[in-house]
Design a protein around this motif. Structure first.
Motif, PDB file in Angstrom:
ATOM      1  N   VAL A 338      36.462  -5.305 -21.086  1.00 56.96           N
ATOM      2  CA  VAL A 338      36.011  -5.191 -19.700  1.00 56.96           C
ATOM      3  C   VAL A 338      34.897  -6.201 -19.493  1.00 56.96           C
ATOM      4  O   VAL A 338      34.018  -6.355 -20.347  1.00 56.96           O
ATOM      5  CB  VAL A 338      35.508  -3.761 -19.396  1.00 56.96           C
ATOM      6  N   TYR A 339      34.936  -6.916 -18.372  1.00 54.53           N
ATOM      7  CA  TYR A 339      33.908  -7.908 -18.061  1.00 54.53           C
ATOM      8  C   TYR A 339      33.447  -7.750 -16.619  1.00 54.53           C
ATOM      9  O   TYR A 339      34.114  -7.092 -15.799  1.00 54.53           O
ATOM     10  CB  TYR A 339      34.431  -9.333 -18.289  1.00 54.53           C
ATOM     11  N   LEU A 340      32.313  -8.345 -16.306  1.00 54.82           N
ATOM     12  CA  LEU A 340      31.761  -8.308 -14.951  1.00 54.82           C
ATOM     13  C   LEU A 340      32.540  -9.272 -14.071  1.00 54.82           C
ATOM     14  O   LEU A 340      32.494 -10.484 -14.273  1.00 54.82           O
ATOM     15  CB  LEU A 340      30.278  -8.687 -14.979  1.00 54.82           C
ATOM     16  N   ARG A 341      33.257  -8.721 -13.093  1.00 51.13           N
ATOM     17  CA  ARG A 341      34.141  -9.561 -12.266  1.00 51.13           C
ATOM     18  C   ARG A 341      33.346 -10.565 -11.443  1.00 51.13           C
ATOM     19  O   ARG A 341      33.733 -11.721 -11.336  1.00 51.13           O
ATOM     20  CB  ARG A 341      34.979  -8.662 -11.359  1.00 51.13           C
ATOM     21  N   ARG A 342      32.257 -10.135 -10.858  1.00 50.63           N
ATOM     22  CA  ARG A 342      31.428 -11.048 -10.065  1.00 50.63           C
ATOM     23  C   ARG A 342      30.263 -11.531 -10.937  1.00 50.63           C
ATOM     24  O   ARG A 342      29.121 -11.117 -10.777  1.00 50.63           O
ATOM     25  CB  ARG A 342      30.933 -10.363  -8.804  1.00 50.63           C
ATOM     26  N   PHE A 343      30.597 -12.408 -11.869  1.00 49.71           N
ATOM     27  CA  PHE A 343      29.619 -12.907 -12.836  1.00 49.71           C
ATOM     28  C   PHE A 343      28.715 -13.980 -12.249  1.00 49.71           C
ATOM     29  O   PHE A 343      27.743 -14.393 -12.885  1.00 49.71           O
ATOM     30  CB  PHE A 343      30.350 -13.483 -14.051  1.00 49.71           C
ATOM     31  N   ALA A 344      29.043 -14.467 -11.057  1.00 53.19           N
ATOM     32  CA  ALA A 344      28.231 -15.503 -10.408  1.00 53.19           C
ATOM     33  C   ALA A 344      28.359 -15.349  -8.898  1.00 53.19           C
ATOM     34  O   ALA A 344      29.321 -14.746  -8.392  1.00 53.19           O
ATOM     35  CB  ALA A 344      28.692 -16.896 -10.828  1.00 53.19           C
ATOM     36  N   ALA A 345      27.370 -15.877  -8.172  1.00 50.54           N
ATOM     37  CA  ALA A 345      27.419 -15.846  -6.718  1.00 50.54           C
ATOM     38  C   ALA A 345      28.562 -16.723  -6.221  1.00 50.54           C
ATOM     39  O   ALA A 345      28.774 -17.825  -6.732  1.00 50.54           O
ATOM     40  CB  ALA A 345      26.091 -16.333  -6.142  1.00 50.54           C
ATOM     41  N   ARG A 346      29.295 -16.230  -5.251  1.00 47.08           N
ATOM     42  CA  ARG A 346      30.406 -17.010  -4.709  1.00 47.08           C
ATOM     43  C   ARG A 346      29.885 -18.309  -4.105  1.00 47.08           C
ATOM     44  O   ARG A 346      28.822 -18.362  -3.511  1.00 47.08           O
ATOM     45  CB  ARG A 346      31.159 -16.206  -3.654  1.00 47.08           C
ATOM     46  N   ASN A 347      30.673 -19.362  -4.281  1.00 48.45           N
ATOM     47  CA  ASN A 347      30.355 -20.717  -3.785  1.00 48.45           C
ATOM     48  C   ASN A 347      29.221 -21.380  -4.557  1.00 48.45           C
ATOM     49  O   ASN A 347      28.812 -22.491  -4.212  1.00 48.45           O
ATOM     50  CB  ASN A 347      30.020 -20.710  -2.282  1.00 48.45           C
ATOM     51  N   SER A 348      28.718 -20.735  -5.613  1.00 46.64           N
ATOM     52  CA  SER A 348      27.725 -21.406  -6.468  1.00 46.64           C
ATOM     53  C   SER A 348      28.456 -22.361  -7.401  1.00 46.64           C
ATOM     54  O   SER A 348      29.673 -22.273  -7.614  1.00 46.64           O
ATOM     55  CB  SER A 348      26.936 -20.387  -7.287  1.00 46.64           C
ATOM     56  N   SER A 349      27.727 -23.308  -7.979  1.00 48.16           N
ATOM     57  CA  SER A 349      28.343 -24.253  -8.911  1.00 48.16           C
ATOM     58  C   SER A 349      28.882 -23.531 -10.141  1.00 48.16           C
ATOM     59  O   SER A 349      29.874 -23.954 -10.735  1.00 48.16           O
ATOM     60  CB  SER A 349      27.326 -25.324  -9.333  1.00 48.16           C
ATOM     61  N   ILE A 350      28.239 -22.420 -10.519  1.00 52.86           N
ATOM     62  CA  ILE A 350      28.714 -21.634 -11.664  1.00 52.86           C
ATOM     63  C   ILE A 350      30.080 -21.036 -11.352  1.00 52.86           C
ATOM     64  O   ILE A 350      31.005 -21.101 -12.172  1.00 52.86           O
ATOM     65  CB  ILE A 350      27.710 -20.513 -11.999  1.00 52.86           C
ATOM     66  N   TRP A 351      30.221 -20.450 -10.164  1.00 49.35           N
ATOM     67  CA  TRP A 351      31.494 -19.846  -9.761  1.00 49.35           C
ATOM     68  C   TRP A 351      32.594 -20.902  -9.663  1.00 49.35           C
ATOM     69  O   TRP A 351      33.715 -20.689 -10.131  1.00 49.35           O
ATOM     70  CB  TRP A 351      31.308 -19.138  -8.423  1.00 49.35           C
ATOM     71  N   ARG A 352      32.264 -22.048  -9.079  1.00 54.44           N
ATOM     72  CA  ARG A 352      33.273 -23.103  -8.895  1.00 54.44           C
ATOM     73  C   ARG A 352      33.678 -23.749 -10.207  1.00 54.44           C
ATOM     74  O   ARG A 352      34.759 -24.337 -10.306  1.00 54.44           O
ATOM     75  CB  ARG A 352      32.741 -24.181  -7.937  1.00 54.44           C
ATOM     76  N   GLY A 353      32.824 -23.670 -11.231  1.00 52.31           N
ATOM     77  CA  GLY A 353      33.126 -24.318 -12.501  1.00 52.31           C
ATOM     78  C   GLY A 353      34.107 -23.569 -13.369  1.00 52.31           C
ATOM     79  O   GLY A 353      34.522 -24.072 -14.413  1.00 52.31           O
ATOM     80  N   VAL A 354      34.473 -22.351 -12.955  1.00 51.01           N
ATOM     81  CA  VAL A 354      35.344 -21.506 -13.778  1.00 51.01           C
ATOM     82  C   VAL A 354      36.634 -21.197 -13.036  1.00 51.01           C
ATOM     83  O   VAL A 354      36.620 -20.764 -11.883  1.00 51.01           O
ATOM     84  CB  VAL A 354      34.634 -20.181 -14.140  1.00 51.01           C
ATOM     85  N   LYS A 355      37.752 -21.435 -13.693  1.00 47.43           N
ATOM     86  CA  LYS A 355      39.056 -20.990 -13.211  1.00 47.43           C
ATOM     87  C   LYS A 355      39.330 -19.675 -13.924  1.00 47.43           C
ATOM     88  O   LYS A 355      39.688 -19.656 -15.100  1.00 47.43           O
ATOM     89  CB  LYS A 355      40.124 -22.036 -13.540  1.00 47.43           C
ATOM     90  N   GLN A 356      39.167 -18.570 -13.206  1.00 47.77           N
ATOM     91  CA  GLN A 356      39.058 -17.275 -13.866  1.00 47.77           C
ATOM     92  C   GLN A 356      40.273 -16.913 -14.713  1.00 47.77           C
ATOM     93  O   GLN A 356      40.131 -16.350 -15.799  1.00 47.77           O
ATOM     94  CB  GLN A 356      38.793 -16.183 -12.831  1.00 47.77           C
ATOM     95  N   GLU A 357      41.474 -17.258 -14.256  1.00 48.25           N
ATOM     96  CA  GLU A 357      42.668 -16.915 -15.031  1.00 48.25           C
ATOM     97  C   GLU A 357      42.790 -17.733 -16.306  1.00 48.25           C
ATOM     98  O   GLU A 357      43.578 -17.392 -17.200  1.00 48.25           O
ATOM     99  CB  GLU A 357      43.930 -17.093 -14.177  1.00 48.25           C
ATOM    100  N   GLU A 358      42.001 -18.801 -16.434  1.00 47.89           N
ATOM    101  CA  GLU A 358      42.018 -19.613 -17.650  1.00 47.89           C
ATOM    102  C   GLU A 358      40.776 -19.394 -18.509  1.00 47.89           C
ATOM    103  O   GLU A 358      40.704 -19.891 -19.632  1.00 47.89           O
ATOM    104  CB  GLU A 358      42.167 -21.099 -17.300  1.00 47.89           C
ATOM    105  N   TYR A 359      39.818 -18.664 -17.977  1.00 44.02           N
ATOM    106  CA  TYR A 359      38.617 -18.327 -18.746  1.00 44.02           C
ATOM    107  C   TYR A 359      38.738 -16.916 -19.336  1.00 44.02           C
ATOM    108  O   TYR A 359      38.575 -16.718 -20.539  1.00 44.02           O
ATOM    109  CB  TYR A 359      37.383 -18.434 -17.854  1.00 44.02           C
ATOM    110  N   PHE A 360      39.041 -15.932 -18.489  1.00 46.00           N
ATOM    111  CA  PHE A 360      39.238 -14.561 -18.961  1.00 46.00           C
ATOM    112  C   PHE A 360      40.687 -14.375 -19.393  1.00 46.00           C
ATOM    113  O   PHE A 360      41.603 -14.859 -18.732  1.00 46.00           O
ATOM    114  CB  PHE A 360      38.906 -13.562 -17.852  1.00 46.00           C
ATOM    115  N   LEU A 361      40.878 -13.666 -20.483  1.00 43.58           N
ATOM    116  CA  LEU A 361      42.246 -13.396 -20.932  1.00 43.58           C
ATOM    117  C   LEU A 361      42.970 -12.516 -19.909  1.00 43.58           C
ATOM    118  O   LEU A 361      42.343 -11.639 -19.275  1.00 43.58           O
ATOM    119  CB  LEU A 361      42.241 -12.700 -22.299  1.00 43.58           C
TER     120      LEU A 361
END
Length: 367
Positions: A338-361
């Motif tokens: 289980v992981y924190l779904r909203r791990f970063a603020a939306r539209n932040s550079s952190i959020w944009r840097g991650v493609k969630q389906e390729e980062y989280f299994l």
């Protein structure tokens, strides 16, 4: 003073200035030529990842940092690289294959991503993967990749292959560029996607086998906390605060009390999980003791990030909030995560840097 005398004095000063600048230029060239890739600043344009930060003074003094401020503690001294069987690995400079390495940066979680991607990319492209002698995770796992020759960078002048703008996604262009490259190369980036090494994941699990002294301490921690409770199901909980909590201004988010209670309830409510007990590790244990209380919860306070990760890996399942340290705790456990779904603020550079389906299994659950 005559005009000719003034002109002569000015020319002499100009000549002295030019000579001095030549000496400065030669000095700088020599310094740049001998500076290792592993100690250079992060190249411009690369994104900061969850675990990227300078080593703390405490961590450096004791063998490095995990990326969340806790010491790694197990960096070997005066040791050659050896695999689990004790066989030393040194670079074969006469190999017909070109050498590939990566610019390792950040803490424990980041280095694990870089190592796993390096091994997988090298296999796909026909390179020989090598690692620097100073790599922090060598003191934690039984790694088998050979060590780079000390003068490799100066002699070979490897080509720099940079990852794209998304650090939490597979960048296929890296592999394409390598296949078009003749000679040695070094990867720049964070390569934080399970897709890089999915094809060799069992080999990566073997690489990330903890050294026995770390596993022994991890087992001791669990026995001390839970005794011989063989009928219970152990669930690891990793709470990342520290550096993440202080960087909320650039988009990072950390788990709240509500999130962690929901994560524990998620496991407690599952029919196939009997008598769950929770082992909690964190870089901010004071906050955890004050805000997270449950009769089924025990606090892992080993003082070592390496031991904490080993404890998490021994649990049947893992819940974590953010960070590559927690990501690897969940991956090594190989159970439900289980992981924190909203791990970063939306539209932040952190959020944009991650493609969630390729980062989280795909099987992991975001809450």
């Amino acid at each position: 003073m005559s005009y000719a005398a003034c002109a002569s004095a000015l020319l002499r000063r100009l000549l002295v200035f030019v000579v001095c600048m030549c000496f400065v230029g030669v000095y700088l060239i020599n310094q740049l030529g001998t500076t290792s890739l592993w100690t250079r600043p992060i190249p411009p344009g690369l994104r900061q990842s969850d675990d990227v930060r300078q080593l703390s003074a405490r961590g450096a003094a004791r063998g490095g940092s995990s990326g969340d401020g806790r010491p790694l503690q197990y960096l070997p001294q005066n040791e050659t690289t050896a695999n689990a069987s004790g066989v030393s690995h040194h670079s074969n400079t006469t190999s017909a294959k070109p050498i590939l390495s990566v610019n390792f940066q950040g803490g424990l979680g980041n280095q694990m991503f870089a190592y796993a991607a390096l091994m997988a990319i090298a296999e796909q492209t026909g390179y020989d993967a090598h690692i620097p002698h100073s790599l922090l995770i060598r003191g934690i796992f039984h790694l088998t990749l050979p060590i780079l020759p000390g003068n490799w960078e100066q002699e070979k002048q490897p080509r720099m292959i940079r990852e794209g703008r998304k650090y939490g996604a597979l960048d296929t262009k890296v592999i394409t560029k390598l296949r078009q490259t003749n000679g040695d190369a070094v990867l720049y980036g964070y390569f934080q996607s399970w897709r890089y090494f999915e094809g060799i994941k069992e080999k990566i699990r073997d690489e990330f086998t903890f050294r026995e002294e770390i596993l022994s301490q991890a087992r001791h921690e669990l026995r001390t906390l839970f005794g011989d409770n063989s009928s219970a199901t152990l669930v690891g909980v990793h709470v990342r605060r520290g550096d993440m909590h202080s960087m909320g201004a650039i988009g990072y988010r950390t788990g709240t009390e509500k999130y962690f209670y929901n994560a524990m309830q998620y496991f407690a409510s599952r029919a196939q999980i009997e008598k769950p007990l929770f082992a909690l590790s964190s870089d901010d244990m004071r906050w955890c003791r004050a805000h997270l209380r449950d009769p089924r919860l025990r606090y892992v306070d080993s003082g070592s990030a390496a031991v904490d990760m080993a404890v998490m890996s021994l649990c049947s399942h893992v819940a974590y909030d953010v960070g590559t340290f927690g990501w690897w705790c969940a991956w090594l456990s190989a159970g439900d995560a289980v992981y924190l779904r909203r791990f970063a603020a939306r539209n932040s550079s952190i959020w944009r840097g991650v493609k969630q389906e390729e980062y989280f299994l795909p099987a992991w659950v975001g809450l």
